[in-house]
Every structure is written in C-alpha cells, then in structure tokens.
Design an enzyme around this catalytic site. Structure first.
Site, PDB file in Angstrom:
ATOM      1  N   GLU A 167       0.788  -1.225   0.000  1.00 52.64           N
ATOM      2  CA  GLU A 167       0.000   0.000   0.000  1.00 52.64           C
ATOM      3  C   GLU A 167       0.826   1.284   0.000  1.00 52.64           C
ATOM      4  OE1 GLU A 167      -2.805  -0.233   3.205  1.00 52.64           O
ATOM      5  OE2 GLU A 167      -3.876  -1.896   2.300  1.00 52.64           O
ATOM      6  N   GLU A 352      -6.184  -8.018  -0.006  1.00 52.00           N
ATOM      7  CA  GLU A 352      -6.769  -7.801   1.325  1.00 52.00           C
ATOM      8  C   GLU A 352      -8.231  -7.423   1.172  1.00 52.00           C
ATOM      9  OE1 GLU A 352      -4.921  -4.957   4.003  1.00 52.00           O
ATOM     10  OE2 GLU A 352      -2.937  -5.740   3.517  1.00 52.00           O
TER      11      GLU A 352
HETATM   12  C1  GCO Z   1      -4.106  -1.846   5.426  1.00 47.95           C
HETATM   13  C2  GCO Z   1      -3.074  -2.776   5.908  1.00 47.95           C
HETATM   14  C3  GCO Z   1      -3.349  -3.539   7.146  1.00 47.95           C
HETATM   15  C4  GCO Z   1      -4.481  -3.073   7.988  1.00 47.95           C
HETATM   16  C5  GCO Z   1      -5.816  -3.447   7.403  1.00 47.95           C
HETATM   17  C6  GCO Z   1      -6.985  -2.902   8.190  1.00 47.95           C
HETATM   18  O1  GCO Z   1      -4.728  -2.133   4.424  1.00 47.95           O
HETATM   19  O2  GCO Z   1      -4.330  -0.801   6.023  1.00 47.95           O
HETATM   20  O3  GCO Z   1      -2.485  -3.549   4.950  1.00 47.95           O
HETATM   21  O4  GCO Z   1      -2.146  -3.403   7.847  1.00 47.95           O
HETATM   22  O5  GCO Z   1      -4.409  -3.603   9.242  1.00 47.95           O
HETATM   23  O6  GCO Z   1      -5.930  -2.962   6.132  1.00 47.95           O
HETATM   24  O7  GCO Z   1      -6.924  -1.520   8.289  1.00 47.95           O
END
Ligand code: GCO
Length: 441
Positions: A167, A352
């Site tokens: 990200e 994710e």
């Molecule tokens: C993100 C990250 C994770 C977070 C999840 C929830 O996308 O922010 O990769 O570390 O914990 O997304 O916020």
C-alpha cells in the site's frame, strides 16, 4: 458461508494475510527499533499508546499459527517481513535470528502445502533510516534494494510470490500528508517525495529480484471508492481528485510510467528534480497486481481549503467498527477498472479484504455472522468479475487473526481467529469454521 470453493474456477487461490509488526512481537528475536516504536511512544498518536512489542506473540507461536492456517484450508498465506528484524540498523549488520525466523516461516508453510506470498515492507521502517529522512530521502531506494538482496539470498528460492511494498498510498499520503501513521508528518513536500520514492524503491526491489532470476513478482496497492456527495460538477471533480491521489497515482506510475494531472496539480512543485527519469525503474514490468479493498468515501469540494481541497462526509451505508461503510460494489468496480485501464491481461489478486468488529468470546465461542456476511458479499463480487472474464486469480482475507491495528491499537478485531491480548490464546471464530467448510465444499 453461502459461497463454496466449487463455485470458483479450478486453481483459484484462497488466502489469508497478516503483517510482521502487527503480529510478530517486535521486542523478540533481536529486531531493531522502528519508526512505529517512535510514533507510538509519542503522546496522542496511538490509542492507549500501544505498540507492536508483543503483537500476537506470533514470533514464539509460529508452528501452531501455521497449523491454524493449515486447518483453515487456504492455499496461500500472505505475510510480511520486517526490515528491522533482518537489518536492525536498516543497513549493514544482519540479525541472523531474523533471517532464521523467515526461513522457518517459509519452510513451515511449504511443509504444510501452503504457498508463501511475501511482502517485503509493511510499514515498520528502521529508526536509523528514519533519522536520515526515511521515505523523503532518495537513497531509500538503494537501502531497500540492499535489504531485498539480503533477504532473498535466504528465502528467494522458496517464496511463491513477492510484492515489495504494501500500500504505497499509506506509506506516502496517510503517513506524510495526513499524519495518521508513522512518521506522522503533515507536510506536502515530504508527501510528494515519499510518494515518488516509495515507487522508486518498489522498482529497485523488482530489479534486484529479477537479477536473481526470481518470478511471480507483483505490486500491491490499496483502493477506496470515491463517491461524490451529490452530482454537482464541483463535487464530482472533488471525488475525481480524491480518486486520483488514492487510486490512480501509484497504478499509473507502475503500469504507465506517468502521474495523473490531478495529482501533479498539487504535488509537482514538490517532487524531486528530474522525477520523470525514474519511471524507467518505477515501471519495471511485474507479473501480477494485488488490490486491497475495504470501503468507499463520500467526498465533497472544499473550495476554501488548500489543495487538494476536498472534504469527507459520512455516508448512509452500514459501517464496520472502523467506521468504514460496507460497499462491496466498489471491489468489482476496481478490479474491472484495473484490468481495463492499467494491467490488461496480467493476473490480478484481491490481496486484502475483510472487516473489524468488537468480537467477544462467549462460552468459548466467537459468533461473528457480520464477518461471514461481509465475506460472502465481497466474494459474490469477485465471482461476478471472474464470470465477466477478468483475470482475477485469487482472494486473501485480512486477517488470519486479530492484531495491532496501527494507530487504533489492539481493539479493532479483523481476525478470523480471536486473540486474547493478555494470554495470547487463539480462538477460531465462527467465520473461520464457516470458511473452512466452504473451502472443503
Ligand atoms: C491496510 C493494511 C493492514 C491493515 C488493514 C486494516 O490495508 O491498512 O495492509 O495493515 O491492518 O488494512 O486496516
């Protein structure tokens, strides 16, 4: 769960994701200090001043956690590696305990028939590198390349896939413009440089791994659907500005070798000299692209503020305990858009997706029908895009277990497995059991 494995094409991969600082327990095993330790120690940054010292005690529970992943029946596990665990000072001296840990992790997955999907950086920058300016310093690209080299010398022959950076929006914008994540800056010049250097580091790491003959290398970006508060042209344009910063800047850099005009309008004066020359590195070809997706934002124009002069509004959809609206349609929109505008035939993955809720144990059981419903709704979107012919090859749930949710500490529970943060006891939630069953079907 409504959905079952048999509804997806042969070879479609299901996985779960975690990250190093959020679960390992950073005080164990000789890891060096990171800017998240510094950020958390500064009053007001993190709920209850919690940090990653103990995480989920995963460092000490590796084998039983791998057994849990095996019991779940997923095909692939997306984990991240901590730079400061491998190189405590960020450069130079190697912590062999750190390399040994990641080797045990990869071998343990392979022994259990699970594909290891590594992410090299999920946000815990070694403090000595932060002292040198961190992501603001152009040299970070070569420091990161060296870290990649050291780590891949050990595990590069056995990992199934690698993405250098998790990200880039969070590394750049959230951490240097909004100040919500370490290093907690609110500075437009720092933001422009961090956003550019994080891509330069991405491309450098891809080149390092290519030179080692590695394959299945990708990029993972996060996406938030931007809905204008109404259809007045200035609000539609504000949402497009939000979209360009959040959802297009990094994709365009990596896959097209340019930056969107709507972002350059604010950041160009602050980019490093000759930034255009770096695209030859930034857009080094990758083998796949990962999308992290959770929610949408409702956006309006804010003409009296400085660039990017938009504001965020509360929408009317149901929310998770993060205050995030549940908007499954955004997931399929982004997947289709990625293929149509950026990645073409390249394999795509949802790297994710998931939700937080205030889950509690009651009589040894954690009942979380909300999570099962969230996953079903999003998997229905996934199925639709596959049926429409988009080359989507897998879906990972965030997260295997409850963990350290950054500035919000340990209270936001995203896991399929409940963690008691006093005893570190693991309790698979009902969603875990439902998913395991769906994957057997
Ligand atoms: C993100 C990250 C994770 C977070 C999840 C929830 O996308 O922010 O990769 O570390 O914990 O997304 O916020």
């Amino acid at each position: 769960m409504k959905i079952s494995r048999s509804a997806f094409p042969e070879g479609f991969l299901f996985g779960v994701a975690t990250s190093s600082y959020q679960i390992e327990g950073h005080s164990f095993g000789g890891a060096g200090r990171t800017h998240w330790d510094d950020f958390a120690q500064t009053p007001g940054n993190v709920a209850r001043a919690e940090n990653g010292d103990f995480g989920c005690d995963h460092f000490n529970r590796l084998e039983s956690d791998l057994d849990l992943i095996k019991d779940l029946g997923v095909d692939v596990y997306r984990f991240s590696t901590s730079w400061a665990r491998v190189l405590p000072e960020g450069r130079g001296q190697v912590n062999h305990q750190g390399l040994d840990f990641y080797e045990r992790l990869v071998d343990g997955l392979l022994e259990r028939g699970i594909k290891p999907a590594a992410t090299l950086y999920h946000w815990e920058l070694p403090s000595p590198l932060a002292d040198l300016g961190g992501w603001r310093n152009r040299d970070i690209a070569s420091w990161f390349g060296d870290f990649t080299d050291v780590l891949m010398d050990r595990i590069g022959d056995r990992v199934w896939s690698v993405a250098p950076i998790n990200e880039p929006w969070c590394v750049g914008w959230l951490s240097h413009f909004m100040g919500h994540h370490a290093p907690g800056l609110r500075d437009v010049r720092a933001t422009a440089r961090a956003m550019h250097h994080v891509l330069l580091a991405h491309g450098t790491a891809i080149q390092v791994m290519r030179s080692k003959g590695m394959e299945n290398l990708g990029a993972v970006c996060n996406f938030e659907w931007a809905t204008p508060v109404d259809n007045r042209p200035e609000n539609v344009e504000a949402a497009a500005r939000y979209d360009a910063i959040y959802n297009r800047f990094f994709m365009e850099g990596i896959f097209k070798g340019s930056y969107p005009d709507r972002v350059l309008a604010g950041l160009e004066p602050h980019l490093p000299q000759s930034w255009q020359d770096d695209f030859s590195t930034i857009s080094t070809p990758v083998d796949w692209c990962g999308l992290n997706y959770y929610t949408r934002k409702v956006v309006a124009d804010a003409p009296n503020e400085q660039w990017p002069h938009y504001s965020e509004h509360v929408g009317e959809l149901p929310q998770t305990s993060m205050g995030w609206e549940i908007y499954p349609e955004g997931l399929s929109e982004f997947i289709k858009r990625a293929a149509a505008e950026y990645t073409g035939d390249l394999p795509l993955y949802v790297t994710e997706n998931g939700m937080s809720a205030p889950d509690v144990i009651d009589g040894g059981v954690v009942n979380d029908p909300h999570r099962t419903a969230y996953l079903d709704q999003h998997l229905a979107q996934v199925k639709d895009v596959i049926d429409a012919g988009v080359p989507l090859k897998g879906y990972y749930i965030w997260s295997l277990m409850d963990n350290y949710e950054w500035a919000l500490g340990y209270e936001k529970r995203f896991g399929l497995v409940h963690v008691d943060f006093d005893t570190f006891e693991r309790t698979p939630k009902e969603s875990f059991k439902g998913l395991a069953e769906a994957l057997r079907r």
